[in-house]
Design a protein around this motif. Sequence first.
Motif, mmCIF file in Angstrom:
data_model
loop_
_atom_site.group_PDB
_atom_site.id
_atom_site.type_symbol
_atom_site.label_atom_id
_atom_site.label_comp_id
_atom_site.label_asym_id
_atom_site.label_seq_id
_atom_site.Cartn_x
_atom_site.Cartn_y
_atom_site.Cartn_z
ATOM 1 N N ALA A 167 0.680 -1.021 -0.348
ATOM 2 C CA ALA A 167 -0.051 -0.130 -0.294
ATOM 3 C C ALA A 167 0.968 1.007 0.192
ATOM 4 O O ALA A 167 0.546 2.612 -0.608
ATOM 5 C CB ALA A 167 -0.780 0.061 1.315
ATOM 6 N N TYR A 168 2.044 1.198 0.889
ATOM 7 C CA TYR A 168 3.028 2.386 0.492
ATOM 8 C C TYR A 168 3.634 2.595 -0.662
ATOM 9 O O TYR A 168 3.870 3.645 -0.852
ATOM 10 C CB TYR A 168 3.748 2.781 1.936
ATOM 11 C CG TYR A 168 3.600 2.807 3.027
ATOM 12 C CD1 TYR A 168 2.787 3.622 3.758
ATOM 13 C CD2 TYR A 168 3.313 1.208 3.948
ATOM 14 C CE1 TYR A 168 2.443 3.022 5.149
ATOM 15 C CE2 TYR A 168 2.963 1.275 5.192
ATOM 16 C CZ TYR A 168 2.700 1.952 5.577
ATOM 17 O OH TYR A 168 2.178 2.183 6.980
ATOM 18 N N CYS A 169 4.162 1.636 -1.423
ATOM 19 C CA CYS A 169 4.754 1.509 -2.413
ATOM 20 C C CYS A 169 4.321 2.937 -3.889
ATOM 21 O O CYS A 169 2.880 2.865 -3.835
ATOM 22 C CB CYS A 169 4.647 -0.205 -2.849
ATOM 23 S SG CYS A 169 5.908 0.032 -2.578
ATOM 24 N N SER A 170 4.423 2.945 -5.035
ATOM 25 C CA SER A 170 3.913 4.009 -5.830
ATOM 26 C C SER A 170 3.286 3.451 -7.186
ATOM 27 O O SER A 170 3.869 2.466 -7.740
ATOM 28 C CB SER A 170 5.303 5.223 -6.944
ATOM 29 O OG SER A 170 4.507 5.850 -7.087
ATOM 30 N N GLU A 171 2.068 4.808 -6.956
ATOM 31 C CA GLU A 171 2.034 4.183 -8.813
ATOM 32 C C GLU A 171 2.121 4.290 -9.566
ATOM 33 O O GLU A 171 1.925 3.073 -10.818
ATOM 34 C CB GLU A 171 0.035 4.254 -9.065
ATOM 35 C CG GLU A 171 -0.927 4.420 -8.026
ATOM 36 C CD GLU A 171 -2.022 2.660 -8.080
ATOM 37 O OE1 GLU A 171 -0.657 2.255 -9.062
ATOM 38 O OE2 GLU A 171 -2.389 2.689 -7.714
ATOM 39 N N ASP A 172 3.137 5.040 -9.697
ATOM 40 C CA ASP A 172 4.735 5.245 -10.915
ATOM 41 C C ASP A 172 5.860 4.731 -10.284
ATOM 42 O O ASP A 172 6.257 3.559 -9.701
ATOM 43 C CB ASP A 172 4.457 6.940 -10.317
ATOM 44 C CG ASP A 172 3.063 7.508 -10.941
ATOM 45 O OD1 ASP A 172 2.297 7.200 -11.314
ATOM 46 O OD2 ASP A 172 3.826 8.143 -10.065
ATOM 47 N N ASP A 173 6.732 4.681 -10.760
ATOM 48 C CA ASP A 173 8.340 3.911 -10.654
ATOM 49 C C ASP A 173 9.432 5.397 -10.327
ATOM 50 O O ASP A 173 9.792 5.760 -11.904
ATOM 51 C CB ASP A 173 8.597 3.906 -11.907
ATOM 52 C CG ASP A 173 9.934 2.778 -11.848
ATOM 53 O OD1 ASP A 173 10.381 2.885 -10.763
ATOM 54 O OD2 ASP A 173 10.469 1.979 -12.676
ATOM 55 N N PRO A 174 9.365 6.792 -9.542
ATOM 56 C CA PRO A 174 9.622 7.595 -9.015
ATOM 57 C C PRO A 174 11.463 6.923 -8.874
ATOM 58 O O PRO A 174 11.843 6.145 -8.638
ATOM 59 C CB PRO A 174 9.150 8.174 -8.304
ATOM 60 C CG PRO A 174 8.479 7.185 -7.374
ATOM 61 C CD PRO A 174 8.464 6.246 -7.970
ATOM 62 N N SER A 175 12.177 7.803 -9.136
ATOM 63 C CA SER A 175 13.774 7.722 -8.844
ATOM 64 C C SER A 175 13.697 8.289 -7.255
ATOM 65 O O SER A 175 13.472 9.001 -6.706
ATOM 66 C CB SER A 175 14.321 8.034 -9.716
ATOM 67 O OG SER A 175 14.711 9.694 -10.182
ATOM 68 N N GLU A 176 15.570 7.673 -7.190
ATOM 69 C CA GLU A 176 15.877 8.080 -5.827
ATOM 70 C C GLU A 176 15.698 7.679 -4.756
ATOM 71 O O GLU A 176 15.377 8.066 -3.289
ATOM 72 C CB GLU A 176 15.520 9.441 -5.480
ATOM 73 C CG GLU A 176 16.624 10.488 -7.048
ATOM 74 C CD GLU A 176 17.849 10.169 -6.343
ATOM 75 O OE1 GLU A 176 18.774 9.552 -5.492
ATOM 76 O OE2 GLU A 176 18.575 9.970 -7.971
ATOM 77 N N SER A 177 14.769 6.674 -4.406
ATOM 78 C CA SER A 177 14.166 5.613 -3.125
ATOM 79 C C SER A 177 14.515 5.808 -2.456
ATOM 80 O O SER A 177 16.062 4.763 -2.675
ATOM 81 C CB SER A 177 13.275 5.155 -3.886
ATOM 82 O OG SER A 177 12.083 4.455 -2.491
#
Length: 245
Positions: free
Chosen positions: A204-214
């Motif tokens: 649930a905490y994860c992104s629907e997108d794919d951002p960088s720098e996580s």
Amino acid sequence: MEHLVVAGDVPRDEARVVLAACAGTSTSDVWEVPTWPPHGVRQGVGEPGWSQLDWAVRLNPGYVTLTVGANDVGVVDLSVLAGGELDRAELDRRLQAVAGGVGFLLDELVDRTDARIALTNYYNPTAVNPTGLPGCRGACFVELGEIVHDSLNRTLAQAAARHGSRVQFVDIAPLFAGHEAGDALGPGWLREPIETFLGVQVRAYCSEDDPSESWVSSFDCIHPTGDGMAAIAEAVAAALTAPRS
């Protein structure tokens, strides 16, 4: 720890780290659940069934670090967010239990050891655009995740403040700003049965997108990556080596 080295119970070259963190436990497990003797302790030292707290008191280390409370309030199983709604009364009940448990741990460590203690709070792993839960996705889940994490962090800060310079409160939450959870690894059809079996919903905490720098693991969307761990370690080390006020 020095008295054990002098007595020959712990070799000097193995007297650096006496306890390792154990993920997935509640606060009370630190004093209720038996653990293995720390690495380097001679056979015959200690008693069967000793907990992490028992060993900390016996070994009297120079430093103790604590990160506890998240499992108690439901950060992992999200049980306080059932149906996509926050059960505020249940959250308050759990926060009160955390305050009591952490307070007991700190009292014991302050009274029965000479250690300098670092108590960390928690970063909020919630992505900018999280998957969330049925009935509460995106901005809705961001809001609820912030309430839960902020409430827990206030409780921990208040517990630390009661003990003066012996307990250093380490605020790691700001370190992860801009490094929130990215996209989850693995397709939903594979992860969902695993999460159901384990009783967790951390995706649930994860992104629907794919951002960088996580700095948050894409495997569970909760725990830090190597970069995140390094940032936390640096903050804890700085707190423990800072001059006492």
